[in-house]
Each structure stands twice: as C-alpha cells, then as structure tokens.
Design an enzyme around this catalytic site. Structure first.
Site, mmCIF file in Angstrom:
data_model
loop_
_atom_site.group_PDB
_atom_site.id
_atom_site.type_symbol
_atom_site.label_atom_id
_atom_site.label_comp_id
_atom_site.label_asym_id
_atom_site.label_seq_id
_atom_site.Cartn_x
_atom_site.Cartn_y
_atom_site.Cartn_z
ATOM 1 N N LYS B 81 0.824 -1.211 0.000
ATOM 2 C CA LYS B 81 0.000 0.000 0.000
ATOM 3 C C LYS B 81 0.859 1.263 0.000
ATOM 4 C CE LYS B 81 -3.870 -1.884 2.730
ATOM 5 N NZ LYS B 81 -4.956 -1.924 1.754
ATOM 6 N N ARG B 165 -23.107 -3.169 -4.018
ATOM 7 C CA ARG B 165 -24.456 -3.009 -4.571
ATOM 8 C C ARG B 165 -24.574 -1.694 -5.338
ATOM 9 N NH1 ARG B 165 -28.751 -6.251 -3.718
ATOM 10 N NH2 ARG B 165 -28.606 -7.832 -2.076
ATOM 11 N N SER B 236 -8.022 -7.539 8.073
ATOM 12 C CA SER B 236 -7.830 -7.941 9.459
ATOM 13 C C SER B 236 -8.486 -9.277 9.771
ATOM 14 C CB SER B 236 -8.417 -6.852 10.364
ATOM 15 O OG SER B 236 -8.061 -5.578 9.868
#
Lengths: 196, 294
Positions: B81, B165, B236
């Site tokens: 990252k 969605r 996590s």
C-alpha cells in the site's frame, strides 16, 4: 462436444466466452463429477498454487487424470494452467500439479510483474504472428521426446503440444485472436469422437 | 519486440486474481501461511487496518525492507500500500518490483486533492471505490483494478455490501441509458463519456472489481461473490482471528464455491472465534476510512 473450463480460480470467464464465441458448448468445472461431462478441459490463467490446492482438496485432480488416461479428454493449459499440467516444476515440485505434460516449467521465468509484456509471436502452423500477452509467465526449460514446440521466445518454449495436451505461457483468452482455441477445439473433437 | 507495462499487461494481472483471495500480512510468517492457505496474492503492510484504527496516528507505506523480505519468502504476487497521492512511496515500490500497488484510504492520505497519476507507472495499481463515479475516476487516473472500500478493520461487512451493490446498480442503470442520457450521466459522475460507453457495452467495469473492507468469514466472502465481486481482499479478518490458517483456507474455498451451500457449510463449521469487530454504524464520520477521498 462439450468444453469444460476449470473454474476454481483465474480468468475462466474469458476462456468460456471465447469457446462460446466459437460455437461450442461450455461447462464450468468445479467438482469431480463435472469432469466426466466434458470432452475438452481448459485450465485457465490464475495462481497455480491456489488452483492446485483446490484441485486436490475437492478431488478434481484425480478425475482429470483418470478421464485423460481413458483417452476421453483433451486439455489446454494457459500460464498457471501450463504449470498445473507439467510433469516437473522447477524449484516448486511440492506444489500440487497433474504431471501429465512431459516438460519442466520454470515459474515466473521472466521475473516479476514489471517484466510482464506483450509481443508478436511466430507460431508453427499459423500463417501470421500471434499477439501474445505474458503475465508473470512460466517458460519451459525441458521438453520430453513426445513434446512438440509450437512457439518459443529467447527464454525457451512458450507454446507446446503433446498429443491431446496443449499448453501456452501466454493468454490468447485476453485478446480477440481465436486461433489457439480453434486448434484446441479440434483436439477436443478427437476425444469426443472416441466416445462413439 | 516485447513491450512491458502496457495497460493490457497491467489489467491482465488483475484478471489472474479473479475468483481468489488477497490477504493482508504483516510478517514473513503470515505471508507463508497465506500462501499455504491458497491466497492468490498477499498485501504486505506494517499494521493491519484493525490495528491502525485502534492505535491511531499517521499510517504510512510499510518499511520497504519488510516488503522485500515478504517478496523473497513467497512465490505468489506481492502487493503493498501507498498513501493516496504519495508519488514517492509508489516509486520506491515500483523500483523494488512489487507486483501491484494499492493506493489506499486505509493509510493516511498524503494529498487531499490529487490521486497519483498511475499511467506513469509500469506497475499496476488498485484503488478503492464506493460507487461507479469513484471507480471510473480511479480508472481514468490509470487504476488497473478496483475494490470496494467497505469500512476496513471493522470485521463488519455491511459497508462493502453497500458499495458493491451501489456499483452494480449504477452499472445496470448505465446499461439502459440512451446516448443523450449517458452524456449527462458522465458529467454528473465527473467521468469521461467514452469510459461510460465502455461500461454500457461491457455491462461491468472495464477492470476487475474486488470486494474489500470488513470481510471476516467464509460466508462474508461468498456473499460478496454473490453480489458480483470478482474476488475478495481480506484484511484484518484472518490474522485478527484466533486460528488464522483454517480460516484462511475456508475463505479461499468459499470464494470458489460461493454458489455451493454444501461446501460453504463444510468449511464454515468448527472455525474458532473470528475477529471481534466493530459495528460500522457506531463509527463517527471522522473515524471512517472510506470518506478520506472521493
């Protein structure tokens, strides 16, 4: 004739689309009994370690080897699929694989992703070059006596055939050139005719 | 002549991740466990999102030395990252040959206005998005892969569900639009009309779209696949659980067999306790990572 596409992980959707475009029926294969429904099986690009582990866990590996040995299956592996098909994997022999294609492959033979590339490739039997996409691609470092090399790059063979087994380091399914798939469908047709 | 770092090659690697699980790891040992479990890639970072959330402070790109050790330890692709807009963190990772860079809202943004011009890099980038507009703006900046943002480090899947969605719903809406409607939609979303036309033709994003942010169980992964995700990131959820390897294996199986309730039942039963988690609705706006960029 039905073409199976191993749908455990990877770009199976692109293979399925290309096979459907060529007019053949497609079956996504995730379980052992689905292997028995198909005359040809494509093992797609993806992560060879992931696919290998899932194949073993759910018994798909045995089903593939049995049907192939019975002469009722042609198989085409792209990239990770080539690794899964190989007899030997350099430095990674412990990872699950089918061991059907008499070659030794080297994983990530070009290096990491920043060495991934595209280029025009001369292929035996094709009149014009094939545009090939190599993504963290393997290369073949040893070929057995019954293995025919159909294309190579500086690092070694990248497209081979051994009877009804076909394997490429590159990804024709990510482009629009259907010639490799057409060739495979002809091999699968032979397996299909075997049944009658 | 072989050409490297092209758009096809960058988007192509993301295609290879499909149907797979990408796992956050903070040590070499965790990376090996992830590979053993069948992860398609690992995300190397210094602290997982749940700890970033708990400990606070400024979260930055991981120590390149740690990323390097993880690259040496596993054969699968390694991601890392960088902070949003942090061109130099990205250049370090590109130099090292990391396989994919996540320009991530999980870290503290370095630039509050601009994202990295990702076209300038030979390495592919993945970025987070909550809706179609965000996703396409990141694609137009050069992202080769999109993931939902969800709400990282919570173990609460609801935000990832909302975002997946939203993207799918907007894609369906675009598919039914007439040309004149498409032009106005492009303006409203702040995206190029050509890109929106591509979405209309494809019926999906022009790049691979994963789910991320709050996935903690095999059923969570299957849910995201059901909603149309191409694969899942688990941050996590694995290494904050009490027994990471079986859980990681179960999530891998659930991502492949998401349509098969028999497999989902078998892999879900008997897993030890999952991460405890935080109800995302209890977070105040300031604590949400998903609102750090748009």
């Amino acid at each position: 004739m039905v073409i199976g596409v191993l749908a455990l992980q990877g770009d199976f959707r692109e293979h399925a689309n290309m096979v459907r475009f060529l007019g053949a029926e497609v079956c996504l294969v995730r379980l052992p009994d689905e292997v028995d429904l198909v005359d040809g099986l494509i093992i797609p690009g993806g992560e060879s370690t992931t696919m290998g582990k899932l194949m073993v866990k759910y018994g798909v590996d045995r089903a593939i080897v049995d049907r192939f040995n019975a002469g009722r299956l042609a198989i085409y592996g792209t990239c990770a699929g080539m690794i899964v098909l190989a007899l030997d994997i350099e430095g990674s022999q412990a990872q699950p694989h089918l061991g059907l294609l008499d070659v030794t492959v080297q994983r990530n033979a070009f290096g990491r992703q920043k060495e991934s590339s595209e280029e025009d490739l001369e292929v035996q039997g094709l009149g014009t070059p094939l545009h090939a996409l190599f993504i963290r691609a393997p290369v073949i470092v040893r070929t057995g006596p019954s293995v025919e090399v159909l294309a190579r790059v500086a690092q070694g063979p990248v497209y081979v055939q051994q009877g009804r087994l076909l394997a490429s380091s590159f990804h024709p399914e990510l482009g629009s050139d259907t010639r490799v798939h057409e060739h495979f469908l002809r091999l699968a047709e032979q397996s299909s005719n075997q049944e009658v | 002549m072989a050409e490297i770092g092209t758009t096809k090659v960058k988007r192509g690697l993301a295609e290879m991740f499909k149907g797979g699980v990408i796992m956050d790891v903070t040590t070499v040992d965790q990376a090996k466990i992830a590979e053993e479990a069948g992860a398609v890639s690992v995300m190397a970072l210094e602290r997982i999102p749940a700890d970033i959330r708990r400990e606070g402070g400024v979260a930055r790109s991981a120590d390149p030395g740690l990323v390097e050790q993880i690259m040496d330890a596993v054969s699968i692709p390694v991601m890392a990252k960088v902070r949003i807009g942090h061109i130099s963190e990205a250049r370090i990772l590109e130099y090292m040959g990391v396989d994919f860079i996540d320009e991530s809202e999980v870290l503290t943004p370095a630039d509050v206005t601009y994202h990295i011009d990702k076209w300038q890099f030979k390495i592919p980038f993945v970025c987070g998005a909550r809706n179609l507009g965000e996703a396409l703006r990141r694609v137009s900046e050069g992202a080769a892969m999109i993931r939902t943002k969800g709400e990282p480090g919570t173990g609460d899947v609801s935000e990832a569900v909302t975002h997946m969605r939203a993207v799918m719903n907007e894609v369906r809406k675009v598919q039914s639009m007439l040309e004149d409607e498409l032009v106005v939609e492009a303006k409203d979303l702040g995206v190029n009309v050509e890109l929106l036309r591509e979405v209309r033709t494809l019926g999906r994003l022009p790049v691979v779209n994963f789910a991320a942010g709050g996935i903690a169980t095999p059923a969570d992964a299957a849910l995201m696949m059901t909603l149309g995700a191409d694969g899942v990131f688990v941050g996590s959820g694995i290494f904050k659980s009490s027994d990471p390897l079986p859980r990681a294996k179960a999530i891998v199986a659930a991502t492949t067999y998401w349509e098969d309730p028999k497999v989902l039942f078998e892999v879900s039963k008997g897993l030890k306790e999952g991460m405890s988690g935080i109800d995302a609705r209890t977070l105040v706006e300031l604590d949400k990572m998903q609102v750090r960029d748009s």
